[in-house]
Scaffold this motif. Structure first.
Motif, mmCIF file in Angstrom:
data_model
loop_
_atom_site.group_PDB
_atom_site.id
_atom_site.type_symbol
_atom_site.label_atom_id
_atom_site.label_comp_id
_atom_site.label_asym_id
_atom_site.label_seq_id
_atom_site.Cartn_x
_atom_site.Cartn_y
_atom_site.Cartn_z
ATOM 1 N N LEU A 26 1.109 -1.535 -0.028
ATOM 2 C CA LEU A 26 0.604 -0.183 -0.006
ATOM 3 C C LEU A 26 0.592 0.935 0.194
ATOM 4 N N SER A 27 0.805 2.352 -0.248
ATOM 5 C CA SER A 27 1.422 3.367 -1.043
ATOM 6 C C SER A 27 0.730 4.279 -1.566
ATOM 7 N N PHE A 28 1.111 5.557 -1.738
ATOM 8 C CA PHE A 28 0.888 6.536 -2.524
ATOM 9 C C PHE A 28 1.990 6.843 -3.283
ATOM 10 N N ALA A 29 3.538 6.341 -3.838
ATOM 11 C CA ALA A 29 4.214 6.377 -4.497
ATOM 12 C C ALA A 29 3.667 6.720 -5.737
ATOM 13 N N PRO A 30 4.146 7.343 -6.383
ATOM 14 C CA PRO A 30 4.634 7.939 -7.734
ATOM 15 C C PRO A 30 4.107 7.029 -9.266
ATOM 16 N N TYR A 31 4.610 5.626 -8.763
ATOM 17 C CA TYR A 31 4.891 4.558 -9.775
ATOM 18 C C TYR A 31 4.337 3.292 -8.912
ATOM 19 N N ARG A 32 3.049 3.163 -9.671
ATOM 20 C CA ARG A 32 2.158 2.014 -8.853
ATOM 21 C C ARG A 32 2.040 2.382 -7.455
ATOM 22 N N PRO A 33 1.051 3.207 -7.548
ATOM 23 C CA PRO A 33 0.407 3.441 -5.607
ATOM 24 C C PRO A 33 -0.842 2.663 -5.916
ATOM 25 N N GLY A 34 -1.649 3.437 -4.549
ATOM 26 C CA GLY A 34 -2.711 2.292 -4.518
ATOM 27 C C GLY A 34 -2.141 0.447 -3.222
ATOM 28 N N PHE A 35 -3.228 -0.093 -3.480
ATOM 29 C CA PHE A 35 -3.238 -1.363 -2.834
ATOM 30 C C PHE A 35 -2.326 -1.905 -4.794
ATOM 31 N N VAL A 36 -1.166 -2.721 -4.173
ATOM 32 C CA VAL A 36 -0.707 -3.915 -6.129
ATOM 33 C C VAL A 36 0.138 -4.691 -5.261
ATOM 34 N N THR A 37 0.090 -5.089 -5.928
ATOM 35 C CA THR A 37 1.037 -6.914 -5.356
ATOM 36 C C THR A 37 2.406 -6.486 -6.090
ATOM 37 N N THR A 38 4.097 -6.858 -5.252
ATOM 38 C CA THR A 38 4.791 -6.214 -5.773
ATOM 39 C C THR A 38 6.105 -7.520 -5.231
ATOM 40 N N SER A 39 7.530 -7.598 -5.713
ATOM 41 C CA SER A 39 8.284 -8.099 -4.700
ATOM 42 C C SER A 39 9.317 -7.035 -4.842
ATOM 43 N N ARG A 40 8.757 -5.695 -4.811
ATOM 44 C CA ARG A 40 10.218 -5.336 -4.917
ATOM 45 C C ARG A 40 9.547 -3.753 -4.321
ATOM 46 N N ILE A 41 10.504 -2.577 -4.002
ATOM 47 C CA ILE A 41 9.926 -1.259 -3.958
ATOM 48 C C ILE A 41 11.729 -1.195 -4.301
ATOM 49 N N VAL A 42 11.202 0.179 -5.030
ATOM 50 C CA VAL A 42 12.393 0.161 -5.345
ATOM 51 C C VAL A 42 12.510 2.383 -5.387
ATOM 52 N N TRP A 43 13.816 2.685 -5.305
ATOM 53 C CA TRP A 43 13.768 4.277 -5.010
ATOM 54 C C TRP A 43 14.832 3.857 -6.671
ATOM 55 N N ARG A 44 14.277 5.606 -6.965
ATOM 56 C CA ARG A 44 15.492 5.593 -8.465
ATOM 57 C C ARG A 44 15.434 7.751 -8.125
ATOM 58 N N GLU A 45 17.510 7.425 -7.874
ATOM 59 C CA GLU A 45 17.482 9.141 -7.760
ATOM 60 C C GLU A 45 18.430 10.173 -9.123
ATOM 61 N N LEU A 46 17.398 11.244 -8.421
ATOM 62 C CA LEU A 46 17.075 11.772 -9.696
ATOM 63 C C LEU A 46 18.172 13.138 -9.974
ATOM 64 N N ARG A 47 18.346 14.319 -11.157
ATOM 65 C CA ARG A 47 19.403 15.298 -10.640
ATOM 66 C C ARG A 47 18.420 16.506 -12.052
ATOM 67 N N ASN A 48 18.693 17.274 -11.825
ATOM 68 C CA ASN A 48 18.250 18.358 -12.783
ATOM 69 C C ASN A 48 18.176 17.594 -14.412
ATOM 70 N N ASP A 72 7.051 -4.449 -12.535
ATOM 71 C CA ASP A 72 6.655 -4.691 -11.779
ATOM 72 C C ASP A 72 6.699 -4.370 -10.219
ATOM 73 N N ALA A 73 7.404 -3.520 -9.718
ATOM 74 C CA ALA A 73 7.846 -3.048 -8.424
ATOM 75 C C ALA A 73 6.780 -1.220 -8.013
ATOM 76 N N VAL A 74 6.781 -0.956 -6.988
ATOM 77 C CA VAL A 74 6.574 0.142 -6.508
ATOM 78 C C VAL A 74 7.827 1.188 -6.403
ATOM 79 N N GLY A 75 7.453 2.104 -7.165
ATOM 80 C CA GLY A 75 8.762 3.250 -7.388
ATOM 81 C C GLY A 75 8.493 4.662 -6.339
ATOM 82 N N LEU A 76 9.844 4.858 -5.786
ATOM 83 C CA LEU A 76 10.078 6.207 -5.324
ATOM 84 C C LEU A 76 11.090 7.021 -6.035
ATOM 85 N N LEU A 77 10.312 8.182 -5.871
ATOM 86 C CA LEU A 77 11.615 9.370 -6.172
ATOM 87 C C LEU A 77 11.735 10.256 -5.629
ATOM 88 N N THR A 78 13.639 9.956 -5.910
ATOM 89 C CA THR A 78 14.070 11.196 -4.406
ATOM 90 C C THR A 78 15.094 11.869 -5.145
#
Length: 236
Positions: A26-48, A72-78
């Motif tokens: 369960l998340s409000f992630a920018p990629y695949r939010p809400g209730f989803v099924t996955t085996s991983r959560i990933v962070w994507r590091e961003l630059r300008n 197929d992951a839940v994706g976070l951006l930072t």
């Protein structure tokens, strides 16, 4: 043998937390939010350079995740340096919880207010939290678990020493939380339960450690923007 929780791999620009098996997230992630099924959560590091002005962030995220094999992951951006991630694990009365957090506070806010900034993405930073719970939960209990994680994050941020308009900062403008657990019959995850205590402690410790590190790295920003002596009503 007890299965590991949130096994972390750092491979820039990706930070990957493996759940060990497909689970409900369960998340409000920018990629695949809400209730989803996955085996991983990933962070994507961003630059300008990753985000030109005319870019659709939704299109970028979808394409980027797919090209990297994380569709197929839940994706976070930072924009926080993902190498500064914090990982904690807590067990209380048999309830096991792990947390991985990246903590940047340049984008900090005080609840109920909004601060206009004209900074590049490198100056922002945000708080992105992944939590894995070993207990099987109902969807309702998983929602409750997310609120406990949010409360723990807020407590840790308020104790980090940042102030805007004379009051403690409570979070950042783009925080995100993802909570993973097996589907099950566990119906409660509040503060009066061992599970709620474990969630709160794991998230609090990870965010507090990350916040302390960020504060130590940014003394000028602390002095110019987040000073505790600014009066209420002034611009932060």
């Amino acid at each position: 043998m007890t299965a590991p929780l949130l096994s972390v791999t750092l491979a820039r620009p990706w930070l990957v937390a493996e759940l060990g098996a497909p689970q409900r997230v369960l998340s409000f992630a920018p990629y695949r939010p809400g209730f989803v099924t996955t085996s991983r959560i990933v962070w994507r590091e961003l630059r300008n350079a990753d985000l030109p002005p005319d870019l659709s962030i939704e299109d970028f995220t979808r394409r980027d995740m797919t090209e990297a094999g994380y569709q197929d992951a839940v994706g976070l951006l930072t924009s926080r340096d993902i190498g500064k991630f914090q990982r904690t694990e807590v067990e209380i009365e048999g309830s096991r919880v792990a947390c991985v957090a990246t903590v940047g506070l340049g984008n900090a806010e005080r609840i109920g207010t909004r601060t206009e900034r004209d900074w590049g993405v490198e100056q922002y930073g945000t708080i992105n939290i992944g939590v894995q719970i070993a207990d099987g939960l109902t969807e309702t209990a998983q929602i409750e678990a997310l609120t406990i994680a949010a409360e723990a994050r807020t407590a840790a941020v308020m104790e980090a020493g940042l102030h805007l308009r004379g009051a403690p900062v409570t979070g950042t403008g783009t925080d995100c939380i993802a909570i993973a657990s097996p589907a099950g019959d566990g119906a409660y995850a509040g503060l009066h339960t061992a599970l709620g205590e474990a969630i709160g402690r794991a998230v609090y410790q990870a965010v507090a450690q990350g916040a302390a590190q960020w504060v130590s790295e940014n003394p000028m920003m602390m002095q110019k923007i987040f000073r505790p002596d600014r009066e209420l009503g002034q611009n932060g």
